[in-house]
Design a protein around this motif. Structure first.
Motif, short mmCIF file in Angstrom:
data_model
loop_
_atom_site.label_atom_id
_atom_site.label_comp_id
_atom_site.label_asym_id
_atom_site.label_seq_id
_atom_site.Cartn_x
_atom_site.Cartn_y
_atom_site.Cartn_z
N GLU A 96 0.87 -1.17 0.00
CA GLU A 96 0.00 0.00 0.00
C GLU A 96 0.90 1.22 0.00
N ALA A 97 0.57 2.20 -0.83
CA ALA A 97 1.43 3.37 -0.96
C ALA A 97 0.58 4.63 -1.11
N HIS A 98 1.24 5.76 -0.83
CA HIS A 98 0.57 7.06 -0.99
C HIS A 98 1.17 7.77 -2.19
N ASP A 99 0.31 8.13 -3.14
CA ASP A 99 0.73 8.89 -4.32
C ASP A 99 0.86 10.35 -3.91
N LEU A 100 2.11 10.79 -3.75
CA LEU A 100 2.35 12.15 -3.26
C LEU A 100 1.92 13.20 -4.27
N ARG A 101 1.94 12.86 -5.54
CA ARG A 101 1.61 13.84 -6.56
C ARG A 101 0.11 14.09 -6.62
N LEU A 102 -0.69 13.01 -6.59
CA LEU A 102 -2.15 13.14 -6.71
C LEU A 102 -2.88 12.97 -5.39
N VAL A 155 7.36 -4.08 -19.06
CA VAL A 155 6.97 -2.71 -19.40
C VAL A 155 5.95 -2.70 -20.52
N ARG A 156 6.18 -3.53 -21.55
CA ARG A 156 5.28 -3.56 -22.70
C ARG A 156 3.88 -4.01 -22.28
N GLU A 157 3.81 -5.06 -21.46
CA GLU A 157 2.51 -5.57 -21.04
C GLU A 157 1.82 -4.60 -20.08
N ALA A 158 2.62 -3.89 -19.24
CA ALA A 158 2.02 -2.92 -18.33
C ALA A 158 1.37 -1.79 -19.12
N ARG A 159 2.04 -1.36 -20.19
CA ARG A 159 1.46 -0.30 -21.02
C ARG A 159 0.18 -0.77 -21.69
N ALA A 160 0.20 -2.02 -22.17
CA ALA A 160 -1.00 -2.55 -22.80
C ALA A 160 -2.15 -2.63 -21.80
N ALA A 161 -1.85 -3.09 -20.57
CA ALA A 161 -2.90 -3.21 -19.56
C ALA A 161 -3.43 -1.84 -19.14
N TYR A 178 -2.16 2.44 -13.14
CA TYR A 178 -1.91 3.86 -13.19
C TYR A 178 -0.54 4.20 -13.79
N ASP A 179 0.48 3.44 -13.41
CA ASP A 179 1.84 3.87 -13.72
C ASP A 179 2.77 2.67 -13.66
N GLN A 180 3.90 2.79 -14.32
CA GLN A 180 4.95 1.76 -14.27
C GLN A 180 6.29 2.47 -14.30
N GLY A 181 7.24 1.94 -13.57
CA GLY A 181 8.53 2.60 -13.56
C GLY A 181 9.60 1.74 -12.92
N PHE A 201 8.54 -1.52 -10.74
CA PHE A 201 7.27 -1.51 -10.03
C PHE A 201 6.12 -1.16 -10.96
N LEU A 202 4.93 -1.47 -10.46
CA LEU A 202 3.68 -1.19 -11.16
C LEU A 202 2.74 -0.56 -10.14
N ALA A 203 2.21 0.63 -10.45
CA ALA A 203 1.26 1.30 -9.56
C ALA A 203 -0.15 1.11 -10.11
#
Length: 674
Positions: free
Chosen positions: A51-57, A81-87, A99-102, A109-111
């Protein structure tokens, strides 16, 4: 939900789960300067969910972090990365949103959306076996999610209760969401088979074609949903075994039994629905399965309507769903390995169907022989039986060895080395190896444009003879030119930057006399600047024309008023008039009045005082009283008559005030009459 759930990516939490988890060095870490890790939800073999807090949003999200080392392999990381973008492109109310991948200092990680609740596994543990109507109500949103994925060209390939999350909303309806879209495919492609050919991972819901061919389409998800429906209805999985290989073997060689065999009273059309969804790729053609989740969803709704109507049977619906019987599937008297397995009480393995042994014939009985068997021949028959059993065992072992080799090695070709080759060279090498090439492209910071980044399967990976190898060719360094955004709306500009993976800075609001309110004035950096993904482009957005509030300039110097208003961008129109009360050069009046809001280039009108209106007083001495009065009034003066001393009543003006002087228009003149 238990804390040992290790296969979810969507982040389904329950308060008691976190207290049982050990300390984790990720707790407190901020990934990508954005996601502050607060608690660990679950830990699995390849990743942990936090569980994490998105500081930006300023929102709570779930973050799935690959374990150290899992992201070191470039091919795996690239596929992740490719599959995360597709999802992330898959937007559906029954899909856990990505929401995000990085990547942050080695942590891939995958958010994604955080779903507070439990998994379908927990529901099965509490409720199964459950009524068919209840089971279908849980499956409908799962199929709706899969239907959306199949329409988008995505295949989940890992449908199981652990990947179905059920929210526990306090202010809205309970929602069912499917997790691990995209990531399931990335992990499966890397870990479904090892170099030794041993099947690993979740096999309880795996489609037969994944076992046989190592690849699948939307019908594989349909098969998994059928298995899941059987488990909801009966409380157990249709195939069991001590090892994953044994379970995989049964998926290939055994039909899913009708759920009514386990739970009497289930309508025949429900049995037919399960059979249709789980048609195998061996004994039955998998084309008999629904083509995708959308088709199965339609069939599920037909069955749900029949259940809601209270029908114990619906022959027409059952006939529509029932599988046609193929003659090749009728039971025969042939003796095969499965017979041997059942007779000897052995557990089956994956290779046991490939080379059935030959049944040894029983020794013939000679009619009319001696009533009692000769004693000396008993040991020979015993030894002959032992020899036959030994031969049978050796033949079986050889058949298993050959069958196993063919199943896991003989029918496969090893992928040649392709990384670093040009697209043309890699395609040629695959053709020489008897394989087809499928080309995909991806950006790379390290591999020059036009060269192969990775292959699927990887080098020395197994692919069926004549099969297809996907090669990913580098598009070079990923970079984009800042588009021309001036004049476009803020939403359009943000979407344009998101499309090329640039971050939005600002927006910073500015007054503009030419750009409409809400539209972009300019960007920093300017349009045409080439940037890498993730860089920030600051947007300057118009607040519209700048309002100008005018002050009160009456009785103030007109020249100063004009200079000040013109400096603020307003036009000034001056007019002059006499005024007895306002000093010459000051403002008598203004339009519009003080406090009015204007904009640049609007006009302010000022009336400027010329001072009092002065008139020369006529000299009316010696004139008659009447004519003197008329002349003075005509000149704009008021007249007051006084008697001259001595007064004789003659009516002539003997004297007056201010004769020949300049006085303000309307002043009073005294005349003296004799």
């Amino acid at each position: 939900m238990r804390a040992d759930r290790d296969t979810r990516s969507g982040g389904s939490t329950r308060p008691d789960a976190r207290r049982r988890l050990p300390a984790d060095p990720m707790i407190g870490r901020v990934l990508d300067a954005r996601y502050e890790i607060t608690d660990r939800i679950a830990r699995g073999g390849m990743a942990s969910v936090y569980e994490a807090h998105d500081l930006r949003l300023d929102r709570t999200v779930a973050v799935k972090v690959m374990h150290p080392g899992m992201g070191d392999d470039e091919a795996f990381a690239s596929r992740f990365v490719r599959e995360a973008r597709a999802a992330a492109k898959l937007s559906h109310p029954n899909v856990v949103a990505v929401y995000d991948q990085g990547e942050d200092d080695g942590a891939v990680f995958l958010a994604m959306e955080l779903v507070r609740g439990h998994t379908l596994r927990d529901t099965i543990a509490r409720e199964a076996p459950m009524r068919p109507a209840r089971a279908l109500s849980l499956l409908e949103p799962v199929l709706a999610a899969l239907a959306a994925a199949h329409r988008a060209g995505l295949v989940h390939r890992d449908i199981k209760p652990e990947n179905v999350l059920i929210s526990e909303e306090t202010d809205g309806p309970t929602r069912v969401k499917v997790a691990d879209f995209g990531l399931a495919r990335a992990v499966t492609a890397e870990t479904q088979h090892t170099s030794t050919g041993v099947l690993i991972g979740t096999v309880s819901y795996i489609a037969p074609e994944l076992v046989i061919e190592g690849r699948a389409d939307a019908r594989a998800d349909v098969y998994s949903v059928g298995v899941l429906l059987f488990e909801l209805l009966t409380g157990r999985k249709p195939h069991a075994g001590e090892t994953p290989i044994q379970v995989a073997y049964k998926h290939v060689h055994d039909d899913v039994p009708p759920p009514s065999h386990e739970v009497p009273g289930i309508p025949p059309y429900v049995d037919a629905l399960v059979a249709r969804a789980t048609a195998r790729a061996t004994a039955r053609d998998r084309d008999l399965r629904p083509a995708d989740a959308g088709v199965l969803l339609h069939q599920v709704r037909r069955v749900a309507n029949a259940l809601a109507a209270g029908l114990a049977d619906d022959p027409e619906l059952t006939a529509d769903l029932a599988l046609p019987v193929h003659p090749a599937e009728e039971e025969t008297e042939a003796y095969d390995v499965a017979d041997w397995v059942r007779e000897t009480d052995h557990e089956p393995t994956t290779a046991m169907r490939t080379a059935p042994p030959t049944r040894a014939a029983a020794p013939p009985v000679t009619p009319g022989g001696p009533a009692g068997p000769p004693v000396p021949r008993r040991p020979r028959r015993r030894r002959t039986g032992l020899v036959l059993r030994l031969v049978l065992a050796l033949v079986l072992v050889a058949a298993l060895a050959v069958g196993g080799w063919w199943l896991f090695e003989g029918r496969y070709t090893r992928t040649p080395a392709l990384v670093g080759l040009t697209k043309a060279a890699a395609t040629t090498r695959l053709h020489h190896a008897g394989l087809e090439a499928k080309v995909a492209t991806a950006y790379s910071d390290t591999v020059p444009k036009g060269q192969v980044i990775s292959s699927d399967p990887d080098r020395e990976g197994k692919v069926l003879d004549g099969g297809t190898v996907t090669i990913t060719v580098s598009r070079g360094v990923e970079e984009y030119a800042v588009p021309k955004l001036a004049g476009r709306s803020l939403d359009d500009a943000e979407q344009a930057l998101a499309t090329i993976k640039l971050e939005v800075g600002g927006p910073r609001k500015r007054w503009s006399e030419t750009v409409p309110e809400g539209s972009v004035i300019r960007t920093t950096p300017k349009a045409g600047t080439v940037l890498r993904p993730g860089h920030t482009v600051t947007l300057y957005v118009s607040k519209g024309r700048q309002p100008i509030t005018i002050g009160d300039w009456e009785h103030r110097d007109a020249a100063k008023a004009k200079a000040t208003l013109e400096k603020r961008g307003l036009k000034v129109d001056l007019d002059y008039d006499y005024d007895d009360d306002v000093a010459k050069g000051d403002v008598v009046s203004q339009s519009p009045g003080a406090g009015t809001t204007l904009h640049r280039r609007d006009t302010v009108s000022l009336i400027v005082s010329k001072g009092p209106h002065l008139v020369v007083v006529p000299d009316v001495r010696g004139s008659g009283q009447g004519s003197a009065t008329d002349e003075l009034e005509k000149a704009g003066f008021k007249v007051e008559v006084d008697h001259y001393t001595p007064y004789f009543g003659l009516g002539f003006v003997m004297g007056q005030d201010h004769a020949g002087d300049k006085l303000p228009f309307g002043s009073t003149i005294h005349i003296y009459v004799s």
